[in-house]
Structure formats: C-alpha cells, structure tokens
Write a protein that holds these residues in place. Structure first.
Motif, PDB file in Angstrom:
ATOM      1  N   ARG A 261       0.837  -1.197   0.000  1.00 49.73           N
ATOM      2  CA  ARG A 261       0.000   0.000   0.000  1.00 49.73           C
ATOM      3  C   ARG A 261       0.876   1.254   0.000  1.00 49.73           C
ATOM      4  NH1 ARG A 261      -4.765  -0.430   4.341  1.00 49.73           N
ATOM      5  NH2 ARG A 261      -5.263   1.512   3.237  1.00 49.73           N
ATOM      6  N   PRO A 262       0.455   2.273  -0.716  1.00 51.56           N
ATOM      7  CA  PRO A 262       1.180   3.552  -0.641  1.00 51.56           C
ATOM      8  C   PRO A 262       1.096   4.142   0.763  1.00 51.56           C
ATOM      9  CG  PRO A 262      -0.345   3.508  -2.506  1.00 51.56           C
ATOM     10  CD  PRO A 262      -0.677   2.323  -1.648  1.00 51.56           C
ATOM     11  N   ALA A 263       2.044   5.000   1.070  1.00 51.90           N
ATOM     12  CA  ALA A 263       2.013   5.766   2.320  1.00 51.90           C
ATOM     13  C   ALA A 263       1.551   7.177   1.982  1.00 51.90           C
ATOM     14  CB  ALA A 263       3.391   5.795   2.961  1.00 51.90           C
ATOM     15  N   VAL A 264       0.562   7.673   2.709  1.00 52.44           N
ATOM     16  CA  VAL A 264      -0.033   8.975   2.408  1.00 52.44           C
ATOM     17  C   VAL A 264       0.176   9.916   3.581  1.00 52.44           C
ATOM     18  CG1 VAL A 264      -2.135  10.208   1.786  1.00 52.44           C
ATOM     19  CG2 VAL A 264      -1.766   7.873   0.939  1.00 52.44           C
ATOM     20  N   ARG A 265       0.660  11.109   3.267  1.00 54.50           N
ATOM     21  CA  ARG A 265       0.875  12.132   4.294  1.00 54.50           C
ATOM     22  C   ARG A 265       0.145  13.407   3.885  1.00 54.50           C
ATOM     23  NH1 ARG A 265       6.774  13.788   6.915  1.00 54.50           N
ATOM     24  NH2 ARG A 265       5.902  14.571   8.872  1.00 54.50           N
ATOM     25  N   ASP A 266      -0.812  13.813   4.682  1.00 58.68           N
ATOM     26  CA  ASP A 266      -1.616  14.999   4.389  1.00 58.68           C
ATOM     27  C   ASP A 266      -1.070  16.175   5.196  1.00 58.68           C
ATOM     28  OD1 ASP A 266      -3.497  16.922   3.862  1.00 58.68           O
ATOM     29  OD2 ASP A 266      -5.222  15.693   4.438  1.00 58.68           O
ATOM     30  N   LEU A 267      -0.501  17.147   4.486  1.00 55.16           N
ATOM     31  CA  LEU A 267       0.064  18.329   5.134  1.00 55.16           C
ATOM     32  C   LEU A 267      -0.919  19.489   5.179  1.00 55.16           C
ATOM     33  CD1 LEU A 267       3.591  18.344   3.422  1.00 55.16           C
ATOM     34  CD2 LEU A 267       2.906  17.195   5.556  1.00 55.16           C
ATOM     35  N   GLY A 268      -2.123  19.262   4.692  1.00 56.95           N
ATOM     36  CA  GLY A 268      -3.087  20.343   4.606  1.00 56.95           C
ATOM     37  C   GLY A 268      -3.023  21.025   3.254  1.00 56.95           C
ATOM     38  N   ARG A 269      -1.944  21.773   3.029  1.00 58.00           N
ATOM     39  CA  ARG A 269      -1.745  22.428   1.738  1.00 58.00           C
ATOM     40  C   ARG A 269      -1.268  21.477   0.652  1.00 58.00           C
ATOM     41  NH1 ARG A 269      -0.825  26.382   5.455  1.00 58.00           N
ATOM     42  NH2 ARG A 269      -1.485  28.503   4.874  1.00 58.00           N
ATOM     43  N   LEU A 270      -0.698  20.364   1.063  1.00 54.87           N
ATOM     44  CA  LEU A 270      -0.106  19.423   0.118  1.00 54.87           C
ATOM     45  C   LEU A 270      -0.304  18.014   0.659  1.00 54.87           C
ATOM     46  CD1 LEU A 270       1.839  19.506  -2.483  1.00 54.87           C
ATOM     47  CD2 LEU A 270       3.656  18.989  -0.842  1.00 54.87           C
ATOM     48  N   THR A 271      -0.679  17.099  -0.238  1.00 51.30           N
ATOM     49  CA  THR A 271      -0.761  15.688   0.129  1.00 51.30           C
ATOM     50  C   THR A 271       0.331  14.935  -0.610  1.00 51.30           C
ATOM     51  OG1 THR A 271      -3.144  15.813   0.496  1.00 51.30           O
ATOM     52  CG2 THR A 271      -2.202  13.631   0.161  1.00 51.30           C
TER      53      THR A 271
END
Length: 215
Positions: free
Chosen positions: A12-22
C-alpha cells in the motif's frame, strides 16, 4: 494510519496529508525506487516515474497530472516516464545537465527555479556529484516544517553513491552540506529515492563521519 514513510513494492502507498499538500509515496520497480505523487488543490505532480507505470497511473487516477519531475538521469528513475507522459499529457522536467540522459524531457530546470503544484511550489536545489544534474525539491510549508525530496543525493546514513570517485563525492557532500544542512533546520523531513525517510536533524551529527569515511 499514521505516516511512517515505509513502503514496499506491491504494498500500500504511504499517504501524508500536510493540509496544503498531500504526499503519496509508493515503491516501484526491481530496485525499490520511491515515487512521490504530490497533490495541491486540483493539481498533481509526480516525482520520479521510476517504474511500474500502471501503479503510477492508478495513483494519478482521474485527477490528471500536470508535471513529472525526474531527479536525475539514472535509468531506474525513469523507466515508466514515457508511458506516464503519453497517458497523461504531463510536462516532463529535469535539470539541464541530465536532460540528455532522460528519454522524455519537455523542459529543463536549474538552481532556484520554482515548479508549481497547485497554489504552491517546489524549489529546485542542484546537487552535483551523484550525477551532474541531480536535483532535490523543497516544499516550504508556511505553517509547518520543510519537506525535501532528495532523489539519490541524500539518504539516511549518507549521501548518494559516487562510485569511488573522490571528486564527485566531495562535490556532492559539499553541496548537500552547504545547500541543505547549512540552510535548513533540523525538523526538515526528507524523502529519498529509495528506502525510508529521515530528517536533517537525525543525520546532521554524522556529516563529519561521512566525510572521513569517503562515501
């Protein structure tokens, strides 16, 4: 699931949500290359269309792709580039010094250029040594830490492979020290071309050790 930056091919991919950028990180190809899909608003860019084009195109989905940036000319970082560009119509960018070694390049970048992603941008940082045109890409989060995509120029535990060439090693380490460690704070998170992520603060104490060992 909290972001760890740990990925494996077929996983599975790893997803990081920074708010302005995912940031979506995925491992592709036999050399476990990292590819990064960045999304801001309605726009997406891909860093290193390394391999497994179907995997990358599935990540892109129906949202479309504005740009693919290739961090350097080594073949394991662009095996899927032509297919991804053909399928999406995305622009293909690389540093001018490496462009002739990459099969599809529609535009070149240099030190200090900005590559748009939605309403934000990635700053191009030129790091000479792994290849003549290796680049890192820096996202300045106005309300958070910096996020740095380093290709094969910086990894947890050292700089990229310079194949025993002393001049190239010194050039790369000097650039990494001057343009990354001397400029950016410890909290800066970096995402390499293979393997796990790290921070500049975790690696900073080992700079002298890297220089002494010569790789």
């Amino acid at each position: 699931m909290a972001y760890t930056g740990e990925v494996k091919r077929g996983g599975r991919p790893a997803v990081r949500d920074l708010g302005r950028l995912t940031i979506t990180k995925v491992s592709v190809g036999e050399m476990d290359n990292n590819a990064y899909l960045l999304r801001s608003g309605d726009e997406q860019i891909l860093i290193d269309a390394a391999d497994d084009a179907r995997t990358l195109l599935d990540l892109v989905g129906e949202a479309g792709l504005e740009t693919v940036v290739t961090t350097h000319r080594h073949g394991d970082h662009w095996q899927a580039l032509a297919e991804v560009v053909e399928a999406t119509g995305a622009a293909s960018l690389a540093h001018a010094a490496d462009a002739d070694g990459i099969p599809v390049v529609t535009g070149t970048v240099r030190e200090g250029d900005l590559i748009a992603v939605g309403e934000h941008a990635l700053e191009v940082i030129h790091l000479v040594g792994h290849t003549p045109g290796s680049i890192a890409l820096l996202f300045h989060d106005p309300e958070g830490i910096g996020h740095l995509f380093t290709g094969d120029s910086l990894f947890p535990g050292g700089v990229g492979n310079t194949r025993g060439n002393k001049e190239n090693f010194e050039s790369l380490l000097n650039d990494v020290e001057l343009k990354l460690f001397n400029r950016l704070p410890d909290e800066t998170w970096f995402y390499p071309g293979h393997g796990n992520d790290s921070t500049l603060g975790k690696e900073r104490p080992h700079l002298a050790e890297w220089r002494d060992r010569g790789w």
